[in-house]
Design a protein around this motif. Structure first.
Motif, PDB file in Angstrom:
ATOM      1  N   ALA A 179      -1.601  -7.581 -11.987  1.00  0.00           N
ATOM      2  CA  ALA A 179      -2.990  -7.138 -12.154  1.00  0.00           C
ATOM      3  C   ALA A 179      -4.001  -8.193 -11.712  1.00  0.00           C
ATOM      4  O   ALA A 179      -4.995  -7.860 -11.059  1.00  0.00           O
ATOM      5  N   GLU A 180      -3.743  -9.452 -12.030  1.00  0.00           N
ATOM      6  CA  GLU A 180      -4.727 -10.493 -11.715  1.00  0.00           C
ATOM      7  C   GLU A 180      -4.954 -10.661 -10.213  1.00  0.00           C
ATOM      8  O   GLU A 180      -5.967 -11.203  -9.791  1.00  0.00           O
ATOM      9  N   TYR A 181      -4.041 -10.184  -9.396  1.00  0.00           N
ATOM     10  CA  TYR A 181      -4.219 -10.277  -7.950  1.00  0.00           C
ATOM     11  C   TYR A 181      -5.128  -9.190  -7.381  1.00  0.00           C
ATOM     12  O   TYR A 181      -5.426  -9.198  -6.189  1.00  0.00           O
ATOM     13  N   PHE A 182      -5.577  -8.280  -8.198  1.00  0.00           N
ATOM     14  CA  PHE A 182      -6.396  -7.166  -7.708  1.00  0.00           C
ATOM     15  C   PHE A 182      -7.816  -7.198  -8.266  1.00  0.00           C
ATOM     16  O   PHE A 182      -8.452  -6.163  -8.413  1.00  0.00           O
ATOM     17  N   ASP A 191      -5.125   3.379  -6.921  1.00  0.00           N
ATOM     18  CA  ASP A 191      -5.707   2.582  -5.838  1.00  0.00           C
ATOM     19  C   ASP A 191      -4.803   1.401  -5.501  1.00  0.00           C
ATOM     20  O   ASP A 191      -4.617   1.064  -4.324  1.00  0.00           O
ATOM     21  N   ILE A 192      -4.236   0.779  -6.522  1.00  0.00           N
ATOM     22  CA  ILE A 192      -3.345  -0.360  -6.294  1.00  0.00           C
ATOM     23  C   ILE A 192      -2.099   0.081  -5.528  1.00  0.00           C
ATOM     24  O   ILE A 192      -1.691  -0.566  -4.568  1.00  0.00           O
ATOM     25  N   VAL A 193      -1.514   1.189  -5.933  1.00  0.00           N
ATOM     26  CA  VAL A 193      -0.331   1.708  -5.234  1.00  0.00           C
ATOM     27  C   VAL A 193      -0.684   1.989  -3.773  1.00  0.00           C
ATOM     28  O   VAL A 193       0.066   1.622  -2.860  1.00  0.00           O
ATOM     29  N   SER A 194      -1.811   2.612  -3.534  1.00  0.00           N
ATOM     30  CA  SER A 194      -2.241   2.918  -2.163  1.00  0.00           C
ATOM     31  C   SER A 194      -2.514   1.648  -1.373  1.00  0.00           C
ATOM     32  O   SER A 194      -2.144   1.546  -0.194  1.00  0.00           O
ATOM     33  N   LEU A 195      -3.131   0.680  -2.019  1.00  0.00           N
ATOM     34  CA  LEU A 195      -3.438  -0.587  -1.359  1.00  0.00           C
ATOM     35  C   LEU A 195      -2.152  -1.330  -0.994  1.00  0.00           C
ATOM     36  O   LEU A 195      -2.014  -1.833   0.132  1.00  0.00           O
ATOM     37  N   VAL A 196      -1.214  -1.382  -1.915  1.00  0.00           N
ATOM     38  CA  VAL A 196       0.077  -2.026  -1.644  1.00  0.00           C
ATOM     39  C   VAL A 196       0.774  -1.337  -0.477  1.00  0.00           C
ATOM     40  O   VAL A 196       1.318  -1.997   0.416  1.00  0.00           O
ATOM     41  N   ALA A 197       0.742  -0.016  -0.452  1.00  0.00           N
ATOM     42  CA  ALA A 197       1.364   0.729   0.646  1.00  0.00           C
ATOM     43  C   ALA A 197       0.710   0.376   1.987  1.00  0.00           C
ATOM     44  O   ALA A 197       1.407   0.212   3.000  1.00  0.00           O
ATOM     45  N   GLU A 198      -0.610   0.247   2.004  1.00  0.00           N
ATOM     46  CA  GLU A 198      -1.319  -0.122   3.235  1.00  0.00           C
ATOM     47  C   GLU A 198      -0.929  -1.523   3.692  1.00  0.00           C
ATOM     48  O   GLU A 198      -0.717  -1.757   4.886  1.00  0.00           O
ATOM     49  N   ILE A 199      -0.839  -2.444   2.753  1.00  0.00           N
ATOM     50  CA  ILE A 199      -0.465  -3.826   3.083  1.00  0.00           C
ATOM     51  C   ILE A 199       0.952  -3.859   3.638  1.00  0.00           C
ATOM     52  O   ILE A 199       1.213  -4.494   4.663  1.00  0.00           O
ATOM     53  N   GLU A 200       1.854  -3.156   2.977  1.00  0.00           N
ATOM     54  CA  GLU A 200       3.251  -3.127   3.433  1.00  0.00           C
ATOM     55  C   GLU A 200       3.373  -2.484   4.810  1.00  0.00           C
ATOM     56  O   GLU A 200       4.138  -2.949   5.653  1.00  0.00           O
ATOM     57  N   LYS A 201       2.606  -1.435   5.041  1.00  0.00           N
ATOM     58  CA  LYS A 201       2.631  -0.763   6.336  1.00  0.00           C
ATOM     59  C   LYS A 201       2.110  -1.696   7.432  1.00  0.00           C
ATOM     60  O   LYS A 201       2.701  -1.799   8.506  1.00  0.00           O
ATOM     61  N   TYR A 202       1.030  -2.396   7.148  1.00  0.00           N
ATOM     62  CA  TYR A 202       0.425  -3.287   8.138  1.00  0.00           C
ATOM     63  C   TYR A 202       1.386  -4.416   8.517  1.00  0.00           C
ATOM     64  O   TYR A 202       1.560  -4.727   9.694  1.00  0.00           O
ATOM     65  N   TYR A 203       1.984  -5.044   7.515  1.00  0.00           N
ATOM     66  CA  TYR A 203       2.878  -6.177   7.775  1.00  0.00           C
ATOM     67  C   TYR A 203       4.315  -5.755   8.040  1.00  0.00           C
ATOM     68  O   TYR A 203       5.155  -6.597   8.358  1.00  0.00           O
ATOM     69  N   ASN A 204       4.597  -4.478   7.896  1.00  0.00           N
ATOM     70  CA  ASN A 204       5.944  -3.940   8.095  1.00  0.00           C
ATOM     71  C   ASN A 204       6.970  -4.727   7.268  1.00  0.00           C
ATOM     72  O   ASN A 204       8.031  -5.098   7.750  1.00  0.00           O
ATOM     73  N   GLY A 261     -12.641  -1.515 -14.071  1.00  0.00           N
ATOM     74  CA  GLY A 261     -12.307  -0.117 -13.798  1.00  0.00           C
ATOM     75  C   GLY A 261     -12.802   0.410 -12.464  1.00  0.00           C
ATOM     76  O   GLY A 261     -12.868   1.627 -12.267  1.00  0.00           O
ATOM     77  N   ILE A 262     -13.134  -0.482 -11.537  1.00  0.00           N
ATOM     78  CA  ILE A 262     -13.590  -0.047 -10.224  1.00  0.00           C
ATOM     79  C   ILE A 262     -12.421   0.543  -9.435  1.00  0.00           C
ATOM     80  O   ILE A 262     -12.576   1.521  -8.714  1.00  0.00           O
ATOM     81  N   ILE A 263     -11.248  -0.076  -9.584  1.00  0.00           N
ATOM     82  CA  ILE A 263     -10.032   0.497  -9.012  1.00  0.00           C
ATOM     83  C   ILE A 263      -9.057   0.790 -10.152  1.00  0.00           C
ATOM     84  O   ILE A 263      -9.160   0.208 -11.231  1.00  0.00           O
ATOM     85  N   ASP A 264      -8.135   1.701  -9.892  1.00  0.00           N
ATOM     86  CA  ASP A 264      -7.137   2.044 -10.907  1.00  0.00           C
ATOM     87  C   ASP A 264      -5.735   1.866 -10.319  1.00  0.00           C
ATOM     88  O   ASP A 264      -5.573   1.395  -9.187  1.00  0.00           O
ATOM     89  N   SER A 265      -4.750   2.244 -11.083  1.00  0.00           N
ATOM     90  CA  SER A 265      -3.365   2.039 -10.651  1.00  0.00           C
ATOM     91  C   SER A 265      -3.040   2.794  -9.369  1.00  0.00           C
ATOM     92  O   SER A 265      -2.266   2.314  -8.536  1.00  0.00           O
TER      93      SER A 265
END
Length: 74
Positions: free
Chosen positions: A56-59, A33-46, A27-31
């Protein structure tokens, strides 16, 4: 791993670092946080992440997040 740290910093979770484990299962991160993290990754790699790899297991820690990114960015 510095890049993953940057992603967490960008979503306001600088309390998480490469030594953090069981991020989702403890429970350190929640859904949101995952959505925000995915958005950051997608933005970085365009490039959108394939939904097949957003599981879930990837987070759980930096290594599994790195694995997910590498499998997506091939």
């Amino acid at each position: 791993m510095d890049l993953i740290q940057k992603f967490f910093d960008n979503i306001g979770r600088s309390d998480i670092d490469k030594n953090s484990k069981n991020l989702l299962s403890d429970g350190i991160i929640d859904s949101m946080d995952i959505v925000s993290l995915v958005a950051e990754i997608e933005k970085y790699y365009n490039k959108p992440l394939k939904s097949d790899f957003i599981k879930a297991e990837y987070f759980e820690n930096f290594n599994t997040i790195q694995q997910m990114i590498m499998e997506n960015i091939k």
